[in-house]
Enzyme design. Structure first.
Site, PDB file in Angstrom:
ATOM      1  N   LYS A 186      21.427  36.247   3.394  1.00  0.00           N
ATOM      2  CA  LYS A 186      22.453  35.915   4.146  1.00  0.00           C
ATOM      3  C   LYS A 186      23.437  34.840   3.790  1.00  0.00           C
ATOM      4  CE  LYS A 186      21.850  39.349   6.615  1.00  0.00           C
ATOM      5  NZ  LYS A 186      20.809  39.787   7.699  1.00  0.00           N
TER       6      LYS A 186
HETATM    7  C1  LIG Z   1      20.311  41.148   8.560  1.00  0.00           C
HETATM    8  C2  LIG Z   1      20.804  41.442   9.790  1.00  0.00           C
HETATM    9  C3  LIG Z   1      20.013  41.316  10.851  1.00  0.00           C
HETATM   10  C4  LIG Z   1      18.747  40.959  11.119  1.00  0.00           C
HETATM   11  O1  LIG Z   1      18.273  39.575  10.755  1.00  0.00           O
HETATM   12  P1  LIG Z   1      16.876  39.037  10.678  1.00  0.00           P
HETATM   13  O2  LIG Z   1      17.237  37.458  10.434  1.00  0.00           O
HETATM   14  O3  LIG Z   1      16.326  39.741   9.305  1.00  0.00           O
HETATM   15  O4  LIG Z   1      16.058  39.547  11.721  1.00  0.00           O
HETATM   16  C5  LIG Z   1      20.498  42.042  11.951  1.00  0.00           C
HETATM   17  N1  LIG Z   1      21.858  42.429  11.916  1.00  0.00           N
HETATM   18  C6  LIG Z   1      22.559  42.474  10.949  1.00  0.00           C
HETATM   19  C7  LIG Z   1      23.707  43.180  10.970  1.00  0.00           C
HETATM   20  C8  LIG Z   1      21.990  42.251   9.745  1.00  0.00           C
HETATM   21  O5  LIG Z   1      22.684  42.335   8.770  1.00  0.00           O
END
Ligand SMILES: *Cc1c(COP(=O)(O)O)cnc(C)c1O
Length: 382
Positions: A186
């Site tokens: 992210k």
């Molecule tokens: C990465 C992601 C999540 C989940 O995030 P985590 O921190 O891995 O639980 C949820 N929604 C979207 C759109 C994502 O890309």
């Protein structure tokens, strides 16, 4: 030439912040996490922020704090990462999968409102790829449809959009709660992590409990004043707090996130220019949105997307698919068999979409190689 899909921007210099935590007696959620929460409050101009160990656990803790469970319905876009819907299933509620707009791939206020029933308790709009859903309009539309006697909570999925804005406003402004992910790929990351931002002090208090087993006091508070203090458990919770060891990686990135966004957008702009007029399907821009530009996606309209992936991989280029639509995945197809035919835009995009290498420091020559491969080898099968 090898082109990685993604490379993080953390370095050994960031390890100093972690080493500082090791010098203190306290490794889990403590002073560092509280400082980061204060920085998040300032960045998003909200009174409350809660660090969590993932988006998934943060959203689960939020749904639990809202009392959402069996018999309730939660509206989720059909084009998103599975976690957005999984959290609804995890608390025992029904996921109502709704189609997305064919140009932006975002949930629209109209589609969400049309899916409201007397059982609807919440909507989880997703700022997919970094472009933002108009949450204010979404709230108006679903609430108008539900009427005065039914409150519908909005939980923003900001996993793709930390630093973006819509009409100059950051995420979280019109939602009951907004949830971020600091997962490894992210825009802001500490490997695994996340955060919830919100305004309501009561909900804040309840999420502090559902984040930590349901305990009424955090570890720091249990030993406040130099003595042991009893705690109670009033509601069921999960284990979702973020340790200081990981939180320590966040402040430097929060401070530089707007600068990395400019570099990220420059990379996206180069793709936009190079691929203009190509046969690829391109994402439509949301008016008034300064996108967080989390992913750079194109569509292969011919249905030969998987062939395109093979060609790109053979040219040394890392690509991913974000995402095959939820109604097509076995679990959701078995559970909600009608959702696929109800969500044609999401299903089609899920067959076409392809995410290109995209991060702030993507070297220019590597990006040129991606573009050349697309135009010389993929365009003919697109
Ligand atoms: C990465 C992601 C999540 C989940 O995030 P985590 O921190 O891995 O639980 C949820 N929604 C979207 C759109 C994502 O890309």
């Amino acid at each position: 030439m090898k082109v990685d899909f993604y490379r993080h921007g953390l370095s050994r210099a960031d390890a100093n912040a972690v080493a500082d935590v090791l010098d203190s007696p306290f490794l889990t959620t403590g002073k560092v996490a509280h400082r980061v929460e204060a920085e998040l409050c300032e960045y998003f101009d909200v009174p409350h922020a809660i660090l969590v160990n993932s988006w998934t656990s943060g959203a689960t803790a939020t749904l639990m704090a809202l009392g959402i469970g069996p018999g309730d319905e939660v509206i989720v876009p059909a084009m998103t990462f599975i976690a957005t819907a999984n959290v609804v299933e995890m608390v025992g509620a029904k996921t109502v999968l709704v189609d997305v707009h064919p140009n932006t791939l975002l949930l629209t206020p109209e589609a969400a409102a049309a899916a409201v029933t007397p059982r609807t308790k919440a909507v989880i709009p997703v700022h997919l790829y970094g472009q933002m859903v108009d949450v204010a309009a979404l709230r108006r539309a679903v609430q108008a449809r539900a009427g005065r006697n039914q409150q519908i909570f909005i939980l923003e999925d900001c996993a793709h959009c930390f630093e973006g804005t819509l009409n100059g406003e950051r995420p979280g402004r019109y939602a009951d709660a907004a949830c971020f992910s600091f997962y490894a790929t992210k825009n802001v990351t500490c490997g695994e992590g996340g955060a919830i931002i919100l305004r309501d002090p009561d909900l804040h208090g309840r999420i502090l409990e559902t984040r930590l087993h349901g305990m009424t006091a955090t570890a720091v508070n249990r030993f406040a004043g130099g003595r042991y203090n009893h705690w109670d458990m009033k509601r069921l919770g999960i284990k979702a707090n973020l340790p200081d060891l990981l939180a320590a990686l966040l402040p430097a990135q929060i401070r530089s996130v707007d600068d990395s966004l400019r570099r990220r957008q420059a990379v996206a702009g180069r793709y936009d220019e190079a691929l203009a007029g190509s046969p690829f399907r391109m994402l439509g821009n949301v008016v008034g949105c300064n996108t967080a530009s989390h992913l750079y996606v194109i569509g292969i309209p011919s249905g030969r997307r998987d062939e395109a992936i093979t060609v790109l991989n053979e040219a040394g280029i890392g690509v991913t698919v974000n995402y095959r639509a939820l109604p097509g995945l076995t679990y959701y197809r078995d559970r909600y068999p009608q959702a696929g035919s109800e969500c044609p835009h999401a299903m089609l995009w899920g067959e076409q979409t392809l995410s290109l290498p995209h991060y702030p420091d993507l070297p220019r020559d590597e990006q040129d190689h991606v573009v050349a491969t697309l135009l010389n080898q993929i365009a003919t099968i697109a």
